[in-house]
Design a protein around this motif. Structure first.
Motif, PDB file in Angstrom:
ATOM      1  N   ILE A 138       0.838  -1.201   0.000  1.00  4.87           N
ATOM      2  CA  ILE A 138       0.000   0.000   0.000  1.00  4.87           C
ATOM      3  C   ILE A 138       0.872   1.250   0.000  1.00  4.87           C
ATOM      4  CG2 ILE A 138      -1.774   1.254   1.254  1.00  4.87           C
ATOM      5  CD1 ILE A 138      -2.925  -1.348   2.095  1.00  4.87           C
ATOM      6  N   TYR A 141       1.787   1.659  -3.520  1.00  6.33           N
ATOM      7  CA  TYR A 141       0.735   2.218  -4.385  1.00  6.33           C
ATOM      8  C   TYR A 141       0.703   3.736  -4.244  1.00  6.33           C
ATOM      9  CZ  TYR A 141      -1.179  -2.550  -3.863  1.00  6.33           C
ATOM     10  OH  TYR A 141      -1.349  -3.892  -3.801  1.00  6.33           O
ATOM     11  N   VAL A 160      -1.949  -1.850  -8.257  1.00  8.83           N
ATOM     12  CA  VAL A 160      -2.996  -2.140  -7.273  1.00  8.83           C
ATOM     13  C   VAL A 160      -3.735  -3.412  -7.649  1.00  8.83           C
ATOM     14  CG1 VAL A 160      -5.199  -1.371  -6.352  1.00  8.83           C
ATOM     15  CG2 VAL A 160      -3.365   0.238  -6.567  1.00  8.83           C
TER      16      VAL A 160
ATOM     17  N   VAL B  79      -9.867  -4.722   7.381  1.00  5.85           N
ATOM     18  CA  VAL B  79      -9.326  -3.364   7.404  1.00  5.85           C
ATOM     19  C   VAL B  79      -8.342  -3.173   6.253  1.00  5.85           C
ATOM     20  CG1 VAL B  79      -7.953  -1.768   8.754  1.00  5.85           C
ATOM     21  CG2 VAL B  79      -9.705  -3.107   9.847  1.00  5.85           C
ATOM     22  N   ILE B  80      -7.539  -4.205   6.004  1.00 11.62           N
ATOM     23  CA  ILE B  80      -6.589  -4.103   4.901  1.00 11.62           C
ATOM     24  C   ILE B  80      -7.329  -3.964   3.578  1.00 11.62           C
ATOM     25  CG2 ILE B  80      -4.885  -5.429   3.606  1.00 11.62           C
ATOM     26  CD1 ILE B  80      -3.853  -6.421   6.306  1.00 11.62           C
ATOM     27  N   VAL B  82     -10.308  -2.720   3.095  1.00  4.12           N
ATOM     28  CA  VAL B  82     -10.882  -1.371   3.012  1.00  4.12           C
ATOM     29  C   VAL B  82      -9.814  -0.377   2.556  1.00  4.12           C
ATOM     30  CG1 VAL B  82     -11.742   0.527   4.417  1.00  4.12           C
ATOM     31  CG2 VAL B  82     -12.709  -1.728   4.678  1.00  4.12           C
ATOM     32  N   SER B  83      -8.610  -0.515   3.127  1.00  4.62           N
ATOM     33  CA  SER B  83      -7.557   0.436   2.779  1.00  4.62           C
ATOM     34  C   SER B  83      -7.197   0.338   1.309  1.00  4.62           C
ATOM     35  CB  SER B  83      -6.322   0.167   3.629  1.00  4.62           C
ATOM     36  OG  SER B  83      -6.664   0.069   4.963  1.00  4.62           O
ATOM     37  N   VAL B  84      -7.072  -0.906   0.823  1.00  2.62           N
ATOM     38  CA  VAL B  84      -6.715  -1.066  -0.594  1.00  2.62           C
ATOM     39  C   VAL B  84      -7.805  -0.480  -1.471  1.00  2.62           C
ATOM     40  CG1 VAL B  84      -6.245  -2.731  -2.398  1.00  2.62           C
ATOM     41  CG2 VAL B  84      -5.285  -3.064  -0.160  1.00  2.62           C
ATOM     42  N   ALA B  86      -9.906   1.928  -0.734  1.00  4.90           N
ATOM     43  CA  ALA B  86      -9.885   3.394  -0.680  1.00  4.90           C
ATOM     44  C   ALA B  86      -8.821   3.934  -1.621  1.00  4.90           C
ATOM     45  CB  ALA B  86      -9.609   3.862   0.753  1.00  4.90           C
ATOM     46  N   LEU B  87      -7.636   3.299  -1.592  1.00  6.25           N
ATOM     47  CA  LEU B  87      -6.558   3.802  -2.433  1.00  6.25           C
ATOM     48  C   LEU B  87      -6.864   3.561  -3.908  1.00  6.25           C
ATOM     49  CD1 LEU B  87      -4.196   5.255  -1.440  1.00  6.25           C
ATOM     50  CD2 LEU B  87      -2.821   3.249  -1.756  1.00  6.25           C
ATOM     51  N   ALA B  88      -7.431   2.370  -4.203  1.00  5.57           N
ATOM     52  CA  ALA B  88      -7.746   2.061  -5.598  1.00  5.57           C
ATOM     53  C   ALA B  88      -8.785   3.039  -6.126  1.00  5.57           C
ATOM     54  CB  ALA B  88      -8.263   0.621  -5.709  1.00  5.57           C
ATOM     55  N   LEU B  89      -9.798   3.342  -5.303  1.00  4.69           N
ATOM     56  CA  LEU B  89     -10.830   4.277  -5.747  1.00  4.69           C
ATOM     57  C   LEU B  89     -10.250   5.664  -5.950  1.00  4.69           C
ATOM     58  CD1 LEU B  89     -13.914   3.205  -3.678  1.00  4.69           C
ATOM     59  CD2 LEU B  89     -13.723   3.269  -6.140  1.00  4.69           C
TER      60      LEU B  89
ATOM     61  N   GLU C  82      -1.971  -3.350  11.075  1.00  2.87           N
ATOM     62  CA  GLU C  82      -3.271  -3.042  10.498  1.00  2.87           C
ATOM     63  C   GLU C  82      -3.567  -1.551  10.627  1.00  2.87           C
ATOM     64  OE1 GLU C  82      -5.828  -5.265  12.858  1.00  2.87           O
ATOM     65  OE2 GLU C  82      -7.662  -4.702  11.851  1.00  2.87           O
ATOM     66  N   VAL C  85      -1.627   0.167   8.147  1.00  4.22           N
ATOM     67  CA  VAL C  85      -2.194   0.066   6.811  1.00  4.22           C
ATOM     68  C   VAL C  85      -3.267   1.129   6.599  1.00  4.22           C
ATOM     69  CG1 VAL C  85      -3.654  -1.374   5.370  1.00  4.22           C
ATOM     70  CG2 VAL C  85      -1.646  -2.342   6.410  1.00  4.22           C
ATOM     71  N   LEU C  86      -4.113   1.309   7.612  1.00 10.95           N
ATOM     72  CA  LEU C  86      -5.171   2.312   7.485  1.00 10.95           C
ATOM     73  C   LEU C  86      -4.584   3.718   7.430  1.00 10.95           C
ATOM     74  CD1 LEU C  86      -8.130   1.962   7.224  1.00 10.95           C
ATOM     75  CD2 LEU C  86      -8.403   2.441   9.611  1.00 10.95           C
ATOM     76  N   ALA C  89      -3.369   4.219   4.079  1.00 13.88           N
ATOM     77  CA  ALA C  89      -4.434   4.491   3.124  1.00 13.88           C
ATOM     78  C   ALA C  89      -4.840   5.945   3.208  1.00 13.88           C
ATOM     79  CB  ALA C  89      -5.629   3.585   3.401  1.00 13.88           C
ATOM     80  N   VAL C  93      -4.384   8.391   0.145  1.00 10.50           N
ATOM     81  CA  VAL C  93      -5.519   9.080  -0.468  1.00 10.50           C
ATOM     82  C   VAL C  93      -5.296  10.581  -0.406  1.00 10.50           C
ATOM     83  CG1 VAL C  93      -7.976   9.533  -0.245  1.00 10.50           C
ATOM     84  CG2 VAL C  93      -7.142   7.229  -0.008  1.00 10.50           C
ATOM     85  N   ILE C 234     -10.239  10.158   5.024  1.00  5.42           N
ATOM     86  CA  ILE C 234     -10.407   9.573   3.690  1.00  5.42           C
ATOM     87  C   ILE C 234     -11.679  10.115   3.041  1.00  5.42           C
ATOM     88  CG2 ILE C 234     -10.898   7.424   2.468  1.00  5.42           C
ATOM     89  CD1 ILE C 234      -9.038   6.000   4.358  1.00  5.42           C
ATOM     90  N   MET C 238     -11.892  12.379  -0.341  1.00  6.44           N
ATOM     91  CA  MET C 238     -12.618  11.928  -1.529  1.00  6.44           C
ATOM     92  C   MET C 238     -13.738  12.890  -1.904  1.00  6.44           C
ATOM     93  SD  MET C 238     -12.815   7.919  -1.671  1.00  6.44           S
ATOM     94  CE  MET C 238     -11.357   6.998  -2.060  1.00  6.44           C
TER      95      MET C 238
END
Lengths: 473, 112, 243
Positions: A138, A141, A160, B79-80, B82-84, B86-89, C82, C85-86, C89, C93, C234, C238
């Motif tokens: 991530i 990415y 991704v 959770v992982i 969801v994070s992927v 969010a980033l993909a979107l 975890e 990771v969030l 993200a 974003v 996030i 967005m």
């Protein structure tokens, strides 16, 4: 006693701290990041020296494995952690060239990328490995799309998609293993692998192998590599090839040797490696853009490492680890040089870069890097290729060795062409490189020459490969 | 007993995979990735099921609990995922703002 | 052509995985049947990992919710990953959407009075509920992640009701950072106190009481705040709502 967990905790702590620091002073961010990476490099060296004596088991949370998570650092893991942290430190000097906003996010992402790659190398728990794989990917990415142009987004999107398919497969593999053994510790799994149903075992192995193959740039899961490398900012490209690809390949080695000591299916790994080498080297030959050429060449080199792992004898795996070292250093050097060249020549086309290497600050490190990647003695690239070849001979893979040599010749051909363009006389005037460009180049070049001329310390480390192959840390 | 849960979750994974490979619309591809994720989460949860078991919260009333580890793993995996997503979107939004389309063929054509 | 290949691959995955899972019993497992091996002490034990958690979890962590015990204590390192990771993200974003910040906002119609009033009214209650979930994570189902998601949903409601609303970025970032630092800091204190990272160094107290289970509630509060502020961040990035 030094705790390897610090290698993960320190970058994480400072990644959380950076937003607060940026409220106080935005200018200090690059220096803080570099300082953290320097601290991490020192700790990595200490961890490595400790792990050379005996493998370190760092228990997290105070529960004995397999109840709790444990970090398992053998000599090879420590060695790789040291390579990754050193490369991160040197690349972070080049990162100071970055001017594009939002810089705060950039430095946070680089610190977290370092944390993820360290975690992948150090952990001894298979689900924890998955978590750190996700942290790494991530962060990648985010960094890949950092330029926010069409190329960057396209590369990141491809990454991704393939990355999430890969991580789904890793999770399936973990589910299969867990459902039969009810444990997640790698050594516990390895010990009780016999209790698994043979078919389920093969499917689990294939899932994990394919999943980590995405990060390790294995054919046919590497179609993201050229576009992502092309679209990412230049320092990030260097990080991808020297950090995330290395942790991916080490995770692959952990899966092959530590978890499934599979002697019977290694020919499959060799063939995947050979296909990767061929795909990378041949496509690299026809590329006109410098970053794409280096990206495909990176695929080829990763294929050589996978082949070395697949041949599976002590010598070949020693070669594979040496190749990881040389590739991490050499490719990072070349990508940094490429970043400068694209900036100086205002284009990615190699044909427009005539005479750019005549400035000795760029040219000499560049030449050293290319010769090392080509596998010329006395640079570090030579030993890796040589030992992989030796291992192939000892196993009697003559046809594969012949193909490997052919691919190497292709590699030499396109790099020779590149050298010829870059060093030919030209009247063009290029802007002189700043110290943030030539200092990292020279540092990498020093490492390449030093350990090329005097490789004994590395061989001292690689003596532990035999224990690694026998299922140790 | 036929393990419906396994079959359904594997079917979800396979369908998601098909969508990711076959479809040309970015949003559909991302939905496909999410389906694969969901399938794996369902798979993990069903591995942890123990016949007659209940949620592993100790209050002394139940003798059998289901396996707590898969639940913990799924929590992490969700959770992982969801994070992927969010980033993909957000990458898809970025592509849309750059090109005005979410069709992969169009984007590829625009680049050349 | 591409569709055919995709269909073949999907069917192949279905068959291969289906055959692999056909060997795995569904529900018919006895968790006591597995015997684990401790690689550090190099000995085989009669216990199995999940059975050990179910039997000893309450004594070893002080948490009555065994899933929480596993998530925060036994496998707390995964949870740290975890959370990271969030965090990644939300950072990613934020980085990706950065370019669009200066863009002019599209004209959005106001929501009607019912939605506006109701969301103002509900906002506090939703936050309270989210806080309840993560504070009681060691006693009841739930925990930091669901609690944080509930908190973020209250902000989402405000975004829907008031098109001009946007959360204060600086305070979101500060909340995120402080919560993350708390988590890592608890881990580092454990490292100092007992030389185990993320060691549960506080007294467990009596089970089923709010102040029990040592550091678990502290970690879950940090996780809850962090998840709440990150998901809000996030959503905010967005939406692209900026003045």
């Amino acid at each position: 006693m030094i705790h390897p967990v610090l290698l993960i905790a320190i970058p994480l702590f400072f990644a959380f701290l950076l937003p607060l620091i940026s409220l106080w002073s935005k200018k200090s961010l690059p220096y803080v990041t570099t300082a953290v990476m320097g601290l991490n490099t020192i700790i990595a060296i200490l961890v490595f020296l400790e792990a050379m004596k005996a493998p370190i088991f760092d228990i997290i949370g105070g529960f004995q494995p397999p109840l709790g998570i444990v970090l398992m650092v053998g000599p090879l893991g420590g060695f790789l952690a040291m390579i990754i942290n050193t490369a991160a430190l040197i690349i972070s000097i080049y990162s100071m060239e970055m001017k594009k906003e939002p810089l705060l996010k950039y430095y946070m992402l680089t610190l977290l990328l370092l944390m993820g790659t360290n975690g992948m190398v150090l952990t001894g728990d298979i689900f924890n490995l998955f978590v750190f794989l996700e942290v790494t990917s991530i962060a990648s990415y985010g960094l890949a799309s950092y330029n926010k142009d069409l190329k960057g987004f396209e590369g990141a999107l491809k990454y991704v998609i393939l990355g999430s398919i890969g991580s789904t497969f890793v999770l399936i593999g973990i589910a299969l293993i867990y459902s039969q053994l009810r444990t997640l510790n790698m050594l516990d799994i390895a010990r009780r692998l016999g209790e698994m149903d043979p078919y389920t075992k093969i499917v689990a192995f294939a899932s994990l192998f394919l999943g980590f193959g995405v990060e390790a740039e294995m054919f046919p899961l590497n179609t993201w590599v050229p576009e992502t490398y092309d679209g990412a900012p230049h320092p990030v490209t260097a990080m991808f090839s020297s950090m995330s690809a290395k942790s991916g390949i080490f995770a692959l080695a952990r899966v092959i040797f530590t978890i499934f000591a599979f002697a019977n299916y290694l020919w499959f790994v060799v063939i995947m490696g050979l296909l990767t080498v061929f795909f990378g080297e041949i496509v690299a030959y026809v590329q006109k853009d410098i970053k794409r050429m280096l990206a495909y060449s990176s695929i080829g080199q990763m294929g050589m490492i996978i082949m070395g792992l697949g041949i599976g004898t002590t010598i070949a795996v020693e070669g594979a680890f040496f190749q990881m070292f040389s590739h991490a250093m050499g490719k990072a050097l070349l990508f940094i040089a490429a970043g400068y060249m694209i900036y100086a020549a205002q284009t990615e086309k190699m044909s427009e870069m005539k005479g750019i290497g005549r400035n000795p600050l760029i040219g000499i490190p560049l030449l050293i890097g290319i010769l090392s990647i080509m596998g010329m003695p006395p640079f570090i690239g030579f030993y890796g290729k040589f030992y992989i070849l030796m291992g192939g001979f000892s196993q009697g893979y003559y046809a594969i060795i012949a193909l490997f040599l052919a691919a190497s010749i292709v590699e030499i051909a396109y790099y020779a062409r590149f050298i010829k363009i870059v060093f030919q006389p030209s009247t063009k005037n290029y802007p002189a490189p700043r110290s943030t460009v030539y200092v990292p180049l020279i540092l990498f070049a020093i490492i390449i020459v030093l350990f090329g001329v005097y490789p004994q310390p590395v061989f001292e480390v690689l003596k532990h490969v035999a224990a690694f192959l026998a299922g140790g840390a | 007993m036929i393990p419906y849960y396994y079959i359904a979750s594997i079917a979800l994974i396979a369908l998601g995979f098909y969508i990711v490979i076959a479809k040309k619309n970015l949003i559909k591809i991302i939905i496909g990735l999410d389906m694969m994720d969901t399938g794996v989460n369902l798979l993990l949860i069903s591995i942890g099921y123990v016949k007659g078991g209940t949620a592993p919260i100790e209050n002394g009333n139940y003798p059998i609990y289901v396996d707590p580890i898969p639940q913990a793993l799924v929590l992490t995996a969700i959770v992982i995922g969801v994070s992927v997503m969010a980033l993909a979107l957000s990458i898809a939004i970025g592509l849309y703002k750059n090109t005005g389309t979410v069709e992969i063929d169009e984007i590829r054509r625009l680049r050349e | 052509m591409k569709r055919a290949v995709a269909a073949i691959l999907a069917i192949l995955i279905f068959i291969v995985l289906g055959l692999a899972f056909a060997k795995i019993p569904f529900g018919n497992v006895n968790l006591e049947d597995y015997h684990y091996y401790n690689p550090i002490q190099d000995k085989q034990t009669s216990d199995s990992v999940p059975a050990h958690y179910l039997k000893e979890g309450k004594n070893e962590t002080g948490s009555t919710n065994i899933v929480t015990a596993v998530v925060v204590d036994y496998r707390g390192f995964d949870t740290l990953g975890e959370v990271t990771v969030l965090f990644l993200a939300s950072t990613g974003v934020g980085s990706v959407m950065y370019i669009f910040e200066k863009e002019k906002r599209r004209k959005v119609r106001r929501a009607n009075a019912v939605v506006e009033t109701a969301s103002k009214l509900l906002f506090g209650f939703i936050i309270l509920f989210g806080a309840y979930i993560f504070v009681h994570g060691h006693l009841t189902p739930g925990g930091g992640f669901p609690g944080g998601a509930v908190i973020a949903s209250s902000f989402l409601l405000l975004y829907l009701a008031y098109p001009k609303f946007h959360a204060e970025h600086k305070s979101l970032n500060v909340a995120e950072s402080l919560a993350g630092l708390t988590f890592v800091g608890v881990g580092l204190i454990g490292l100092l106190v007992a030389s185990y990272f993320l060691y549960n160094f506080l007294p467990f107290g009596l089970p089923t009481y709010l102040f029990s289970a040592g550091v678990i509630p502290i970690i879950y509060v940090a996780v809850g705040v962090k998840v709440g502020s990150e998901l809000t961040g996030i959503v905010d990035a967005m939406m692209g709502v900026r003045e």
